[in-house]
Design a protein around this motif. Structure first.
Motif, short mmCIF file in Angstrom:
data_model
loop_
_atom_site.label_atom_id
_atom_site.label_comp_id
_atom_site.label_asym_id
_atom_site.label_seq_id
_atom_site.Cartn_x
_atom_site.Cartn_y
_atom_site.Cartn_z
N GLU A 164 0.83 -1.22 0.00
CA GLU A 164 0.00 0.00 0.00
C GLU A 164 0.86 1.27 0.00
OE1 GLU A 164 -2.57 -1.92 3.14
OE2 GLU A 164 -1.72 -3.09 1.53
N ILE A 189 2.40 -5.34 -7.19
CA ILE A 189 1.05 -5.65 -7.69
C ILE A 189 1.09 -5.45 -9.20
CG2 ILE A 189 -1.41 -5.12 -7.56
CD1 ILE A 189 -0.86 -3.77 -4.87
N TYR A 203 -2.87 -4.17 -14.77
CA TYR A 203 -3.75 -4.75 -15.78
C TYR A 203 -3.21 -4.33 -17.14
CZ TYR A 203 -7.37 -5.20 -12.12
OH TYR A 203 -8.09 -5.51 -11.00
N ASN A 244 -8.37 -3.02 0.13
CA ASN A 244 -7.08 -3.08 -0.53
C ASN A 244 -7.24 -3.63 -1.94
OD1 ASN A 244 -4.37 -3.13 -1.07
ND2 ASN A 244 -4.04 -5.08 -0.03
N ARG A 280 -6.56 -2.83 -6.22
CA ARG A 280 -5.62 -2.03 -7.00
C ARG A 280 -6.35 -1.03 -7.90
NH1 ARG A 280 -2.98 -6.43 -11.23
NH2 ARG A 280 -4.47 -8.06 -10.80
N GLN A 339 -8.86 -11.86 -12.10
CA GLN A 339 -8.92 -10.45 -12.48
C GLN A 339 -10.36 -10.00 -12.72
OE1 GLN A 339 -6.26 -9.35 -15.65
NE2 GLN A 339 -4.44 -9.70 -14.40
N GLU A 361 -11.72 -9.25 -9.48
CA GLU A 361 -11.17 -7.99 -8.97
C GLU A 361 -11.88 -6.79 -9.60
OE1 GLU A 361 -6.68 -9.71 -8.30
OE2 GLU A 361 -6.92 -7.88 -9.46
N LEU A 362 -12.12 -6.87 -10.91
CA LEU A 362 -12.82 -5.76 -11.57
C LEU A 362 -14.25 -5.64 -11.05
CD1 LEU A 362 -11.58 -5.99 -15.29
CD2 LEU A 362 -10.81 -4.47 -13.48
#
Lengths: 264, 467
Positions: A149, A196, A199, B270, B272, B318, B321-322
């Motif tokens: 983080e 991390i 995408y 948390n 991304r 993923q 996650e989206l």
């Protein structure tokens, strides 16, 4: 800086696996494949190092022809070009390491980044074997001091520090953090908390289509990949038995003692 | 206070663990996901069968005891809140599921079956019950039916209403109705007079208690592609929707949220950041892959300059996650502050004009308020969340938002929308009902209520005030 980064196609960990009829393989019908999550981290780190130090990121994969899908993903993340070693048969970690050895000798990168393991076979072997065959230093399970983080992570600062021909790698060890310095060229394998991965953005997916994927085969590289490890049998873990309710802690302790026999 | 004869009969005629008086349990069972009402049920009962529900309601009917039917309590309009000493009737113990009828494409389940459990029950056969939303891990079939629940797949499958073939309902006096085929059957075609089943779906527990249902199933979708797009503004959100709908793809979900929602989500969880550069408006698009040429699809969207950035999930992880970026919003808003929620629907074609007027209204009358906008934009459904400013007290905030609601609902009415798209009316939106339903319609609702529940014991005070 030239970075060679390995990517493996693995079965999607979200999909429930079935054992094949021969008991020695995984049934491949209805399987979905993804990029090995640890390799994804290696690719992300390679891109960050390249962005910091200039140079290029070459991704390499071994597998059937449709492994190009995973290579394209890595290219869309930001790798510059790709090498695919087309091989549809069985392959063990030793075969992989010997193939990568040849690629290394052709490309002569400054550093090789690999996932510490692939989530399908869980062997943890290919990285250390490659370092051994090449006679290079290795640093396994690269992690970092910053949290995921932290601002450094948000700003995509690489967790591996390279100064001149030395790489500093932080790794999690029993009871603490260990810091290694290795002389480049070296093989570095990546752990979960290194970064991390990004995408792949759609514009980059489009651009990735135009990037080069160079094809080899084990024959063209002159490597015999006959497996040294033989799979005897795959077996599912025994199905979990239904639990029982206990009335109080005394009964729980009694059962743990007499039935489960996990305490004395 | 409950009549003594009632409590005596309850003890005498029902199993020992039928009712709970435990204050802690009652606090839980007496509330839903709305935060504004203090739960105060007198007791809660947990029947194990329709027969028990029927006997219990007959008893309540005889003694004039008010009952609040309760499922997974994930509602957002206070429909399952027991704030006035009512008895909570929880269906949680009734969660049996019969084997799937593969040929008929149906499954019979009890009202307390959890939505996700139904999905998991049908998945091995390649079938699904396409009622799907963020709270599927807690919400129950009975509650979904009683509220005609919507969710994230409405654009593809429609509301719960379309996926219920058979329905078993217990009336206020204990009578049991089988509203499918005769004797609990379920027919796709059954044009025999007025379809009473549809009357109970979405009636928020004021007409009867749903105890069992025969659910209509559908082939589970093929592989899905999940995209997240960054777009310039609301106009672009709608332009992209128009473009996607003209393409040869099956849209499973078309969801939208703003940067303020994302900020609060990332503060709370948390997850991304999806893009290198932040945007103001985001669209989550899910399509069924089938014959879609995904590459061509992406190419065309970028050629048309409809989006500023975009990602596509490369794995099921993923994709999850989206989806978390969209599905986690409601929870994160509640975790990071006190949201005042509105769930409105507009004709899709009128959304842009409405939002423009809404912006102007809020900027003028309530400057400085943080408005978090998200929703199922493909259905014309917007979730308008106003966050309580830190400096403002809760009471003042509730007063202010009530005034703001009046202004907004007038706008909704002007643009031919609905004041409650999928959350229902419950306690929270009673004052707003008049903006969407005429006085004549509301009077007919009351008449129906009187016919089916003459003593007014079922979920009194929900949808409209008890008489």
């Amino acid at each position: 800086m030239k970075i060679l980064c390995t990517v493996k196609r693995v079965t999607d960990p979200e999909v429930k696996l079935k054992i094949g009829a021969d008991q020695k393989s995984i049934a491949t019908d209805n399987l979905k494949y993804v990029l090995n999550p640890f390799d994804e981290i290696a690719v992300e780190e390679a891109i960050r190092l390249r962005d910091k130090h200039q140079g290029e990121v070459i991704v390499v994969s071994v597998g059937p022809s449709d492994v190009s899908t995973q290579l394209r993903t890595a290219l869309a993340m930001g790798a510059d070009r790709a090498i695919q070693i087309v091989h549809a048969g069985e392959l063990d970690s030793d075969g992989v390491a010997r193939l990568l050895q040849k690629v290394y000798e052709q490309e002569k990168p400054d550093v090789v980044l690999m996932g510490k393991l692939s989530v399908d076979n869980d062997s943890w072997q290919a990285g250390p074997l490659l370092a051994e065959y090449l006679g290079l230093p290795q640093a396994t399970y690269a992690s970092k001091n910053d949290s995921l983080e932290s601002d450094n992570e948000k700003n995509k600062v690489p967790g591996i520090t390279i100064e001149g021909t030395t790489a500093t790698v932080v790794r999690e060890a029993d009871g603490g953090i260990e810091t290694l310095k290795v002389q480049l060229p070296a093989v570095i394998t990546t752990d979960l908390r290194l970064n991390i991965p990004r995408y792949p953005s759609l514009p980059n997916i489009m651009k990735a289509k135009k990037k080069e994927i160079k094809e080899h085969t084990p024959q063209s590289l002159g490597v015999d990949v006959t497996p040294k490890v033989r799979v005897l049998k795959f077996e599912l873990p025994p199905a979990r038995k239904a639990g029982v309710k206990v009335a109080d802690s005394a009964e729980l302790l009694a059962k743990l003692r007499s039935e489960a026999k996990v305490i004395s | 206070m409950l009549p003594e004869a009632f409590t005596a009969a309850l003890k005498r005629d029902f199993p020992r663990d039928f009712a709970t008086y435990d204050p802690k349990e009652l606090l839980e069972l007496g509330k839903d996901w709305t935060k504004v009402y203090a739960p105060a049920p007198s007791l809660a009962v947990l029947p194990r069968s329709t027969a028990e529900v029927s006997r219990f309601l007959a008893l309540c009917h005889a003694h004039g005891v008010a009952v609040v039917p309760s499922g997974g309590r994930t509602g957002l309009a206070g429909g399952a809140v027991a704030a006035n000493g009512e008895v909570v009737l929880s269906l949680s113990r009734m969660r049996r599921m019969e084997p799937v009828d593969v040929l008929g494409g149906t499954v019979r389940v009890e009202a307390g079956a959890v939505t996700q459990a139904v999905h998991e029950h049908c998945a091995p056969l390649g079938l699904t019950w396409p009622v799907d939303f963020a709270s599927k891990g807690s919400s129950q079939v009975g509650g979904n039916i009683a509220t005609n629940a919507g969710g994230v797949k409405v654009i593809r499958y429609g509301l719960t209403r379309q996926w219920v073939l058979g329905l078993q309902v217990v009336l206020a006096d204990g009578r049991v109705l089988e509203l499918g085929g005769a004797g609990g059957g379920a027919l796709e075609k059954n044009n025999t007079g007025i379809d009473l089943r549809q009357l109970f779906i979405g009636s928020e527990g004021i007409l009867g208690v749903v105890t069992e249902a025969t659910l209509k199933l559908v082939r589970a979708p093929d592989e899905l592609d999940v995209f997240l797009f960054a777009v310039r503004d609301l106009a672009a959100v709608l332009a992209l929707f128009r473009a996607v709908r003209q393409k040869d793809v099956t849209i499973m979900a078309y969801e939208f949220f703003t940067d303020r929602c994302l900020d609060r989500l990332l503060r709370h969880r948390n997850l991304r950041q999806p893009f290198a550069a932040p945007a103001t408006h985001y669209v989550l698009l899910e399509i069924e892959r089938q014959a879609t040429d995904v590459d061509k699809f992406i190419h065309e969207i970028f050629e048309a300059a409809l989006v500023t950035d975009g990602v596509v999930a490369q794995s099921s992880q993923q994709a999850q996650e989206l989806w978390a970026l969209r599905e986690g919003i409601s929870e994160s808003l509640s975790a990071t502050g006190l949201p005042h929620k509105n769930d409105i629907a507009l004709p899709v074609g009128g959304l842009e004009a409405f939002c423009g007027e809404l912006d102007a209204l809020f900027a003028m009358r309530y400057p400085g308020w943080e408005i978090c906008l998200f929703g199922h934009i493909g259905d014309g459904n917007l979730h308008v969340n106003v966050m309580k400013p830190d400096a403002m007290g809760k009471a003042e905030f509730l007063r202010e938002t009530k005034a703001a609601d009046g202004h907004m609902f007038a706008l909704v009415e002007k643009h031919k929308g609905s004041v409650s798209a999928e959350h229902g009316i419950g306690l929270l939106k009673k004052d707003a009902l008049k903006y969407t339903r005429s006085a004549e319609q509301i009077e007919i609702m009351r008449q129906l209520k009187r016919v089916l529940d003459p003593k007014g014991i079922l979920n009194p005070g929900k949808i409209f005030d008890a008489v």
